[in-house]
Design a protein around this motif. Structure first.
Motif, mmCIF file in Angstrom:
data_model
loop_
_atom_site.group_PDB
_atom_site.id
_atom_site.type_symbol
_atom_site.label_atom_id
_atom_site.label_comp_id
_atom_site.label_asym_id
_atom_site.label_seq_id
_atom_site.Cartn_x
_atom_site.Cartn_y
_atom_site.Cartn_z
ATOM 1 N N SER A 16 0.841 -1.196 0.000
ATOM 2 C CA SER A 16 0.000 0.000 0.000
ATOM 3 C C SER A 16 0.873 1.242 0.000
ATOM 4 N N ALA A 17 0.296 2.332 -0.502
ATOM 5 C CA ALA A 17 1.049 3.590 -0.598
ATOM 6 C C ALA A 17 0.096 4.765 -0.456
ATOM 7 N N ILE A 18 0.576 5.814 0.185
ATOM 8 C CA ILE A 18 -0.227 7.023 0.372
ATOM 9 C C ILE A 18 0.555 8.221 -0.158
ATOM 10 N N LEU A 19 -0.064 8.959 -1.057
ATOM 11 C CA LEU A 19 0.540 10.161 -1.620
ATOM 12 C C LEU A 19 0.249 11.359 -0.713
ATOM 13 N N ASN A 20 1.300 12.099 -0.384
ATOM 14 C CA ASN A 20 1.159 13.339 0.376
ATOM 15 C C ASN A 20 1.810 14.464 -0.418
ATOM 16 N N ILE A 21 1.091 15.563 -0.619
ATOM 17 C CA ILE A 21 1.614 16.707 -1.360
ATOM 18 C C ILE A 21 1.619 17.915 -0.435
ATOM 19 N N LYS A 22 2.765 18.588 -0.385
ATOM 20 C CA LYS A 22 2.904 19.773 0.467
ATOM 21 C C LYS A 22 3.212 20.994 -0.388
ATOM 22 N N ASP A 23 2.787 22.163 0.101
ATOM 23 C CA ASP A 23 3.109 23.398 -0.603
ATOM 24 C C ASP A 23 4.477 23.910 -0.152
ATOM 25 N N SER A 24 4.873 25.081 -0.644
ATOM 26 C CA SER A 24 6.200 25.619 -0.344
ATOM 27 C C SER A 24 6.378 25.955 1.130
ATOM 28 N N GLY A 35 5.336 23.960 3.481
ATOM 29 C CA GLY A 35 5.397 22.691 4.189
ATOM 30 C C GLY A 35 4.052 22.178 4.674
ATOM 31 N N GLU A 36 2.963 22.824 4.253
ATOM 32 C CA GLU A 36 1.626 22.411 4.650
ATOM 33 C C GLU A 36 1.105 21.333 3.697
ATOM 34 N N THR A 37 0.551 20.258 4.262
ATOM 35 C CA THR A 37 -0.022 19.200 3.431
ATOM 36 C C THR A 37 -1.322 19.687 2.808
ATOM 37 N N ILE A 38 -1.371 19.718 1.473
ATOM 38 C CA ILE A 38 -2.560 20.219 0.785
ATOM 39 C C ILE A 38 -3.378 19.089 0.161
ATOM 40 N N TRP A 39 -2.750 17.901 0.044
ATOM 41 C CA TRP A 39 -3.484 16.786 -0.575
ATOM 42 C C TRP A 39 -2.890 15.470 -0.102
ATOM 43 N N THR A 40 -3.756 14.525 0.160
ATOM 44 C CA THR A 40 -3.321 13.180 0.513
ATOM 45 C C THR A 40 -4.296 12.180 -0.089
ATOM 46 N N LYS A 41 -3.755 11.067 -0.543
ATOM 47 C CA LYS A 41 -4.611 10.085 -1.226
ATOM 48 C C LYS A 41 -3.926 8.723 -1.214
ATOM 49 N N ALA A 42 -4.713 7.668 -0.954
ATOM 50 C CA ALA A 42 -4.205 6.298 -1.056
ATOM 51 C C ALA A 42 -4.093 5.924 -2.530
ATOM 52 N N LEU A 43 -2.974 5.358 -2.909
ATOM 53 C CA LEU A 43 -2.736 4.982 -4.301
ATOM 54 C C LEU A 43 -2.976 3.490 -4.499
ATOM 55 N N ASP A 44 -3.565 3.158 -5.622
ATOM 56 C CA ASP A 44 -3.760 1.759 -5.998
ATOM 57 C C ASP A 44 -2.496 1.316 -6.743
ATOM 58 N N LEU A 45 -1.688 0.498 -6.114
ATOM 59 C CA LEU A 45 -0.402 0.107 -6.705
ATOM 60 C C LEU A 45 -0.553 -0.774 -7.936
ATOM 61 N N SER A 46 -1.774 -1.237 -8.217
ATOM 62 C CA SER A 46 -1.981 -2.014 -9.442
ATOM 63 C C SER A 46 -2.091 -1.108 -10.671
ATOM 64 N N ASP A 47 -2.316 0.197 -10.432
ATOM 65 C CA ASP A 47 -2.380 1.149 -11.545
ATOM 66 C C ASP A 47 -0.964 1.467 -12.031
ATOM 67 N N GLU A 48 -0.791 1.484 -13.349
ATOM 68 C CA GLU A 48 0.533 1.755 -13.911
ATOM 69 C C GLU A 48 0.915 3.221 -13.741
ATOM 70 N N THR A 49 -0.074 4.120 -13.886
ATOM 71 C CA THR A 49 0.186 5.559 -13.806
ATOM 72 C C THR A 49 -0.829 6.218 -12.875
ATOM 73 N N HIS A 50 -0.369 7.177 -12.112
ATOM 74 C CA HIS A 50 -1.227 7.955 -11.217
ATOM 75 C C HIS A 50 -1.198 9.412 -11.678
ATOM 76 N N SER A 51 -2.142 10.210 -11.190
ATOM 77 C CA SER A 51 -2.237 11.589 -11.660
ATOM 78 C C SER A 51 -2.736 12.511 -10.551
ATOM 79 N N TRP A 52 -2.244 13.748 -10.567
ATOM 80 C CA TRP A 52 -2.744 14.792 -9.668
ATOM 81 C C TRP A 52 -2.989 16.047 -10.500
ATOM 82 N N ASP A 53 -4.172 16.615 -10.352
ATOM 83 C CA ASP A 53 -4.544 17.756 -11.190
ATOM 84 C C ASP A 53 -4.858 18.995 -10.357
ATOM 85 N N GLY A 54 -4.061 19.216 -9.320
ATOM 86 C CA GLY A 54 -4.208 20.446 -8.545
ATOM 87 C C GLY A 54 -5.249 20.383 -7.454
#
Length: 224
Positions: free
Chosen positions: A126-134, A136-155
């Motif tokens: 399992s994997a969890i994506l965490n995105i922080k701004d400049s 250092g604040e976490t603005i987005w978090t999401k569990a990733l499906d590792l069976s997917d070949e490609t993942h995407s974030w659109d802001g």
């Protein structure tokens, strides 16, 4: 992140080196010929009763030999520079336009979706994506499906307000084996090579996502 010189600059530099070699060669050849003429004239016109001192003659021959080696050395360096320029141009033509992945924790957001891949080690389930701004604040978090070949974030953000374009965000992918934390990985951002250049002796690629990396850190999609 650093800026690389465009591939066209690589080709232009190669042409410039060839022109420089062409303009330099006659100057060195002329200097070489003048030295030889001067030494020959000195030997022909010396006073038979007071010939050239042997020590001076040896010194002049040594100077002649050193000059000859310098000329040959310059010719070799010019040939090498031309060959390197040609190699850079050939290398650039093989990379420009290719879809590649560049591993980077800091990812620019241009307003277009950021597509990325994850290559977890064995045992990670399992994997969890965490995105922080400049800041250092976490603005987005999401569990990733590792069976997917490609993942995407659109802001997307946790607040529901999409981020503004032309910002840089920190991506971290927390990896787990069951409930055990394994570590944090950087995403492998999918992008397109736009230019290739030489930076301090290292070949680097620039991409449409504004990421740059040395060629040994870049992988063509399909070559994994």
């Amino acid at each position: 992140m650093s800026t690389v010189n465009p591939a066209t600059n690589t080709q232009t530099n190669a042409a410039s080196q060839q022109q420089t070699a062409a303009s330099t060669q006659p100057q060195m050849g002329e200097e070489f010929d003048n030295f030889l003429k001067l030494l020959t004239a000195q030997l022909r016109n010396q006073d038979p009763l007071s010939p050239l001192d042997s020590t001076q003659f040896v010194e002049q021959l040594a100077t002649f030999s050193a000059l000859e080696q310098q000329v040959r050395g310059n010719e070799s360096l010019e040939s090498m520079a031309t060959m390197i320029g040609d190699i850079h141009a050939m290398f650039a033509s093989e990379w420009i336009g290719q879809t590649v992945t560049v591993e980077s924790s800091w990812v620019p957001y241009s307003g277009e979706p950021v597509d990325f891949k994850v290559s977890p080690p064995d045992g990670v389930d399992s994997a969890i994506l965490n995105i922080k701004d400049s800041a250092g604040e976490t603005i987005w978090t999401k569990a990733l499906d590792l069976s997917d070949e490609t993942h995407s974030w659109d802001g997307e953000t946790l607040s529901g307000i999409d981020v503004e374009r032309d910002q840089i965000f920190e991506f971290g992918i927390d990896l787990y084996s069951g409930t055990n934390f394994v570590g944090t990985a950087a995403p492998q951002v999918k992008t397109t090579v736009t230019n290739v250049g030489n930076e301090n002796g290292t070949m680097r690629v620039g991409t449409s996502s504004n990421l740059s990396a040395s060629v040994d850190k870049v992988q063509k999609v399909g070559d994994e």
